[in-house]
Design an enzyme around this catalytic site. Structure first.
Site, PDB file in Angstrom:
ATOM      1  N   GLU A 193     -15.111   2.227 -87.783  1.00  0.00           N
ATOM      2  CA  GLU A 193     -16.126   1.252 -87.383  1.00  0.00           C
ATOM      3  C   GLU A 193     -17.312   1.989 -86.778  1.00  0.00           C
ATOM      4  O   GLU A 193     -17.153   2.801 -85.876  1.00  0.00           O
ATOM      5  CB  GLU A 193     -15.542   0.271 -86.361  1.00  0.00           C
ATOM      6  CG  GLU A 193     -16.514  -0.825 -85.977  1.00  0.00           C
ATOM      7  CD  GLU A 193     -15.884  -1.894 -85.101  1.00  0.00           C
ATOM      8  OE1 GLU A 193     -16.642  -2.658 -84.477  1.00  0.00           O
ATOM      9  OE2 GLU A 193     -14.648  -1.980 -85.040  1.00  0.00           O
ATOM     10  N   ASN A 236     -11.230  -1.720 -80.907  1.00  0.00           N
ATOM     11  CA  ASN A 236     -10.636  -2.909 -81.521  1.00  0.00           C
ATOM     12  C   ASN A 236      -9.302  -2.451 -82.116  1.00  0.00           C
ATOM     13  O   ASN A 236      -9.157  -2.236 -83.309  1.00  0.00           O
ATOM     14  CB  ASN A 236     -11.564  -3.480 -82.591  1.00  0.00           C
ATOM     15  CG  ASN A 236     -12.893  -3.909 -81.999  1.00  0.00           C
ATOM     16  OD1 ASN A 236     -12.948  -4.473 -80.915  1.00  0.00           O
ATOM     17  ND2 ASN A 236     -13.980  -3.635 -82.698  1.00  0.00           N
ATOM     18  N   LYS A 313     -10.471  -2.420 -74.455  1.00  0.00           N
ATOM     19  CA  LYS A 313     -11.538  -3.406 -74.600  1.00  0.00           C
ATOM     20  C   LYS A 313     -10.870  -4.776 -74.590  1.00  0.00           C
ATOM     21  O   LYS A 313     -10.007  -5.048 -75.432  1.00  0.00           O
ATOM     22  CB  LYS A 313     -12.294  -3.192 -75.912  1.00  0.00           C
ATOM     23  CG  LYS A 313     -13.315  -4.270 -76.251  1.00  0.00           C
ATOM     24  CD  LYS A 313     -13.966  -3.984 -77.611  1.00  0.00           C
ATOM     25  CE  LYS A 313     -14.946  -5.081 -78.009  1.00  0.00           C
ATOM     26  NZ  LYS A 313     -15.573  -4.810 -79.335  1.00  0.00           N
ATOM     27  N   GLU A 317     -16.114  -9.907 -77.454  1.00  0.00           N
ATOM     28  CA  GLU A 317     -16.337  -9.986 -78.898  1.00  0.00           C
ATOM     29  C   GLU A 317     -15.066 -10.394 -79.653  1.00  0.00           C
ATOM     30  O   GLU A 317     -14.723  -9.871 -80.697  1.00  0.00           O
ATOM     31  CB  GLU A 317     -16.875  -8.654 -79.433  1.00  0.00           C
ATOM     32  CG  GLU A 317     -18.196  -8.261 -78.798  1.00  0.00           C
ATOM     33  CD  GLU A 317     -18.719  -6.927 -79.282  1.00  0.00           C
ATOM     34  OE1 GLU A 317     -19.963  -6.768 -79.336  1.00  0.00           O
ATOM     35  OE2 GLU A 317     -17.911  -6.040 -79.605  1.00  0.00           O
ATOM     36  N   ARG A 367     -27.156 -12.114 -71.286  1.00  0.00           N
ATOM     37  CA  ARG A 367     -26.051 -11.201 -71.544  1.00  0.00           C
ATOM     38  C   ARG A 367     -26.098  -9.975 -70.626  1.00  0.00           C
ATOM     39  O   ARG A 367     -25.053  -9.438 -70.246  1.00  0.00           O
ATOM     40  CB  ARG A 367     -26.096 -10.764 -73.004  1.00  0.00           C
ATOM     41  CG  ARG A 367     -25.157  -9.628 -73.361  1.00  0.00           C
ATOM     42  CD  ARG A 367     -25.197  -9.368 -74.852  1.00  0.00           C
ATOM     43  NE  ARG A 367     -24.570  -8.121 -75.228  1.00  0.00           N
ATOM     44  CZ  ARG A 367     -24.423  -7.708 -76.490  1.00  0.00           C
ATOM     45  NH1 ARG A 367     -24.870  -8.474 -77.475  1.00  0.00           N
ATOM     46  NH2 ARG A 367     -23.848  -6.561 -76.774  1.00  0.00           N
ATOM     47  N   ASP A 396     -26.384  -2.993 -75.193  1.00  0.00           N
ATOM     48  CA  ASP A 396     -25.480  -2.402 -76.183  1.00  0.00           C
ATOM     49  C   ASP A 396     -26.127  -1.223 -76.893  1.00  0.00           C
ATOM     50  O   ASP A 396     -26.576  -1.359 -78.030  1.00  0.00           O
ATOM     51  CB  ASP A 396     -25.061  -3.469 -77.202  1.00  0.00           C
ATOM     52  CG  ASP A 396     -23.951  -3.003 -78.130  1.00  0.00           C
ATOM     53  OD1 ASP A 396     -23.325  -1.972 -77.846  1.00  0.00           O
ATOM     54  OD2 ASP A 396     -23.714  -3.683 -79.151  1.00  0.00           O
ATOM     55  N   GLU A 424     -25.473   4.202 -83.480  1.00  0.00           N
ATOM     56  CA  GLU A 424     -25.342   2.854 -84.024  1.00  0.00           C
ATOM     57  C   GLU A 424     -26.675   2.125 -84.112  1.00  0.00           C
ATOM     58  O   GLU A 424     -26.997   1.533 -85.145  1.00  0.00           O
ATOM     59  CB  GLU A 424     -24.361   2.051 -83.172  1.00  0.00           C
ATOM     60  CG  GLU A 424     -24.172   0.623 -83.622  1.00  0.00           C
ATOM     61  CD  GLU A 424     -23.229  -0.147 -82.727  1.00  0.00           C
ATOM     62  OE1 GLU A 424     -23.123  -1.369 -82.892  1.00  0.00           O
ATOM     63  OE2 GLU A 424     -22.583   0.482 -81.840  1.00  0.00           O
TER      64      GLU A 424
END
Length: 858
Positions: A193, A236, A313, A317, A367, A396, A424
């Site tokens: 990812e 994740n 985490k 999300e 946020r 982020d 990213e």
């Protein structure tokens, strides 16, 4: 005189060690070869055993005086390691000739009792020191531990590779923080990812790879910059990694890491008691859940006794979290931390917790406030082996954010800063973006919170509580704390895709060890150790690196607005509206009258109130807020005048045009190094810089045209919306091509392109009517990832150039991710010539064209 070369691959070109077990100190047992101007230096390492302590001694034959050079140790992939012979047996005395002496302080001090370090040698620290005795000279590499000896060896080898004079050394270094980790977002199937450099070096087909030689190279690379921990899987997390039958596979990775003093960590999902353990609950306050975590952790340590710990985490999300049972992060972290504590394991709990279903209609929703609002009330409630892992900014990994206010809010909790080496939101390693200057701004930022710690000879008080001192644990006297970076190396030859992107990993390691280093120093060191000491190279590459972050920010999103990328897609190309009117909270709140988020205490979301009063004074008053963060903190009219004298809208226009122009200069700077760089890396970097220069124009046009349409305010220089050298594809004479609308509209010139209508060949022709001369022709097309269309450019049916749309860009549609520029230079054109672009579609890629730009050569 010569010896067999047994080089060491690090983040630079230098030295050698063997493939022995790290714990026995015999990693240093090897035959080495140093090269001097006109003489070879060779030697053999011998190990002295004194009780249970190892002292390694490397004798070298000095044909000339130092300095020593390592000019022959150059390889584009940072040297291939070959295991050397083992130590030749124990001895009990120093050789009566020049030698390197390596070992722990406890073992070396009896051999040199006159040694008195100026500072205490802390965990993982080392001391490089030269000593004379009875006509012999000794280069001492002293570590507080075996790992410290290893780091010291790398440090000396770096000095040799940099051609520094090492005839006299006295260099004692301690790392800034105990936690210096990297994290990977690799999945068991081998995908990554946010991975931009090939498949996983750890996993394939659900298992750990059978061949871990690449992992060994990577562990050595990490050791060379002082990294001591590595979490190998996605945050994740896949639950399979915690199952007992998977642990032997993880143990294989840990065995490889151990040679280089790197501890294995993994990311785990909080719901693992259900998904991996077959239980009916993962409630962190359920005693059965606590027992499951203890049993699981004990099983890990039975097979991996030096296991570093977990990264989690949760409640973010869509991930499982304690909120499902009415619990909080402290409850969740502590149940696992208690299982880790008897084994000295660490629980890294990510503070990346926010609601991604925010109501965008609510002007108070923000946020950026989420991490502080959630974690600040929990300060003091975490076990002492829990480390709160905080992203450097509150959103982020944007191209510019303020330091997260959470750094200054957790006085009773150990903290680590989370950085992102994998780019990213900053070009995904297709664009050059050296991130060290950005990280330095956060690490050096003074949170102006209360604290009292000793840093060097002076006390650190409230006025000097920089982020780097907070995460080190020194401000509030925590024994844990430090750094974790998302890296995502892959099987790509250059680890991170772009050969220059490795400067970011090197820079992270250097900053985690010593955050006081300057970006200039890091750029210079990496360039010299990676490309050698040619003066032209040593001047050009650092200049490119140090300018690249500002350049990227300029053509993507300046003034703190963040990168205006497609946040609903791959986070790569422009998509200005994608962040608005959805629940993700990365809004910039642009409308017809102004732009920016109002985060003030007085009229906005109140975010600025999360900082200390001194920092509030910096951001709250509109007249004092720094220009570079203005739109992060305030919503202002487009006509608001910045400190530098320009209106906001004009700065948006100017910065994007300037950024695209500066991106083009990176190409010319790199071209100036032709002949000074090996061909493979020269060609690879040139290809990427030329691509970046073209994509910067895509970014420029998308952003300035969007804000021009939104604000209705013209560009004072008349550039926006006016492209005198551009011929829209839809305005050309088309054969089998048909006009199509592009979404989002700003990612194509005039919002349109042309695409083949199903035939095998399409063409777009233009009757050239300008003055005769030499021109460059830029063809703007879309390189989708669902085919490999081919293109040809002809003048009067004479073929000038052809190419395939064979890049691997992250979309199968015509948009800002796939818009690509191909430039043909020095074309002789005359009035009446017919310029034709021919497209050959393939698969789902209809050979789409946006425009042709014809510019007279200077």
């Amino acid at each position: 005189m010569g010896c067999s070369l047994t080089p060491l691959r690090g983040l630079y070109n230098a030295g050698s060690v063997s493939d022995s077990k790290f714990a026995d100190l015999t990693p240093f047992a090897a035959q080495i070869d140093f090269t001097v101007d006109r003489a070879a230096h060779c030697g053999v390492l011998r190990v002295i055993r004194q009780g249970f302590v190892s002292v390694a001694i490397l004798s070298i034959c000095l044909a000339t005086a130092l300095p020593v050079h390592a000019e022959t140790l150059a390889d584009p992939a940072w040297l291939r390691y070959e295991g050397g012979p083992k130590a030749q047996g124990p001895t009990s005395s120093l050789p009566a000739k020049n030698a390197f002496v390596l070992g722990r302080w406890s073992a070396i001090h009896p051999l040199f009792p006159q040694l008195k370090p100026a500072r205490v040698l802390r965990a993982d620290g080392f001391w490089l020191k030269t000593m004379q005795r009875n006509g012999a000279k000794y280069w001492l590499i002293i570590g507080s531990s075996d790992r410290g000896v290893l780091y010291g060896a790398f440090a000396l080898l770096a000095q040799i590779a940099a051609q520094k004079n090492v005839s006299v050394i006295d260099d004692l270094q301690n790392p800034s923080a105990p936690i210096r980790w990297v994290s990977h977002w690799d999945n068991p199937d081998g995908s990554i990812e946010r991975g931009y450099a090939g498949r996983s070096i750890f996993f394939e087909g659900g298992n750990i790879r059978s061949d871990l030689s690449r992992v060994s190279d990577y562990a050595r690379l990490l050791a060379s910059i002082g990294i001591n921990g590595c979490a190998i899987n996605n945050v994740n997390a896949d639950p399979r990694l915690l199952r007992p039958d998977y642990l032997p596979q993880l143990a294989r990775v840990a065995d490889v890491f151990r040679h280089w003093g790197v501890k294995l960590a993994i990311s785990v999902d909080l719901s693992s008691p259900i998904s991996a353990g077959g239980m009916s609950t993962f409630d962190p306050l359920d005693p059965k859940v606590a027992a499951w975590w203890k049993q699981t952790v004990d099983g890990i340590y039975q097979q991996i006794p030096d296991f570093a710990g977990f990264v989690i985490k949760a409640d973010s999300e869509g991930r499982s979290g304690p909120s499902q049972y009415g619990r909080n992060a402290a409850d969740a972290a502590n149940v696992i931390a208690r299982a880790l504590k008897p084994h000295h394991g660490v629980m890294m709990y990510r503070a990346f917790v926010y609601n991604h279903h925010l109501d965008w209609r609510d002007p108070k929703a923000d946020r950026a406030k989420a991490a502080y609002d959630y974690f600040h009330p929990l300060d003091g409630k975490f076990e002492d082996n829990v480390v709160l892992q905080i992203k450097y900014g509150p959103i982020d990994f944007q191209v510019r954010e303020p330091a997260s206010p959470l750094f200054g809010a957790m006085q009773q909790t150990s903290e680590a800063i989370e950085l992102q080496v994998t780019q990213e939101y900053t070009g995904q390693q297709r664009h050059l973006c050296f991130l060290v200057p950005m990280w330095k701004q956060t690490l050096d930022f003074d949170m102006h919170v209360s604290g009292n710690a000793v840093v060097g000879p002076r006390s650190l008080v409230g006025g000097r509580t920089q982020v780097n001192n907070i995460v080190s644990g020194r401000v509030w006297h925590h024994s844990l704390g430090g750094y974790n970076a998302v890296v995502n190396v892959g099987l790509d030859q250059y680890w991170l895709g772009h050969p220059l992107a490795m400067a970011n990993l090197y820079g992270f390691g250097r900053l985690a060890w010593n955050p006081d280093l300057s970006a200039e120093k890091i750029a210079d060191d990496w360039t010299g150790l990676t490309f050698g000491n040619d003066p032209k190279v040593a001047g050009t590459i650092p200049r490119m690196l140090l300018s690249s972050w500002h350049i990227y920010e300029s053509y993507t999103g300046a003034l703190g607005i963040g990168t205006l990328t497609d946040i609903l897609g791959p986070h790569y190309g422009p998509g200005v509206e994608s962040s608005e009117r959805n629940g993700w909270g990365q809004w910039h709140r642009s409308d017809a009258n102004g732009t920016g988020m109002d985060r003030t205490i007085a009229t906005g979301t109140g975010y600025i109130g999360q900082y200390s009063p001194e920092v509030q004074k910096l951001y709250e008053p509109l007249e004092k807020c720094p220009d570079e963060l203005l739109l992060f903190m305030h919503h202002v009219p487009y006509t608001f005048v910045l400190h530098l004298g320009k209106t906001v809208i004009q700065y948006i226009y100017d910065s994007h045009y300037a950024g695209a122009e500066e991106a083009a200069t990176l190409v010319s700077q790199w071209k100036s190094l032709h002949g000074s760089i090996d061909d493979a890396r020269y060609v690879e970097v040139l290809k990427r810089q030329e691509y970046q220069a073209g994509h910067a124009i895509v970014w420029r046009d998308a952003v300035v045209n969007w804000f021009h349409k939104m604000s209705g305010i013209p560009d004072a220089q008349g550039r926006v919306g006016h492209y005198p050298n551009r011929v829209e594809a839809e305005d050309m004479e088309l054969s089998e091509y048909a006009p199509v609308e592009v979404t989002p509209w700003e990612t194509a010139s005039d919002g349109k392109a042309v695409a083949c209508t199903g035939t095998e060949v399409c063409s777009a022709s233009y009757d050239f009517t300008r003055q005769p001369g030499k021109y460059s022709v830029a063809v703007q097309y879309f390189d989708q990832n669902n085919g490999m269309a081919r293109y040809e450019v002809l003048v009067n049916d004479h073929l000038l150039d052809s190419w395939a749309a064979d890049d691997h860009l992250p979309s199968d549609k015509m948009n800002g991710h796939t818009s690509t520029r191909h430039v043909i230079k020095n074309i002789e054109l005359h009035s009446g010539d017919i310029l034709k672009v021919v497209g050959h579609p393939d698969g789902g890629e209809p050979a789409p064209l946006d425009y042709v730009e014809i510019v007279a050569e200077r």
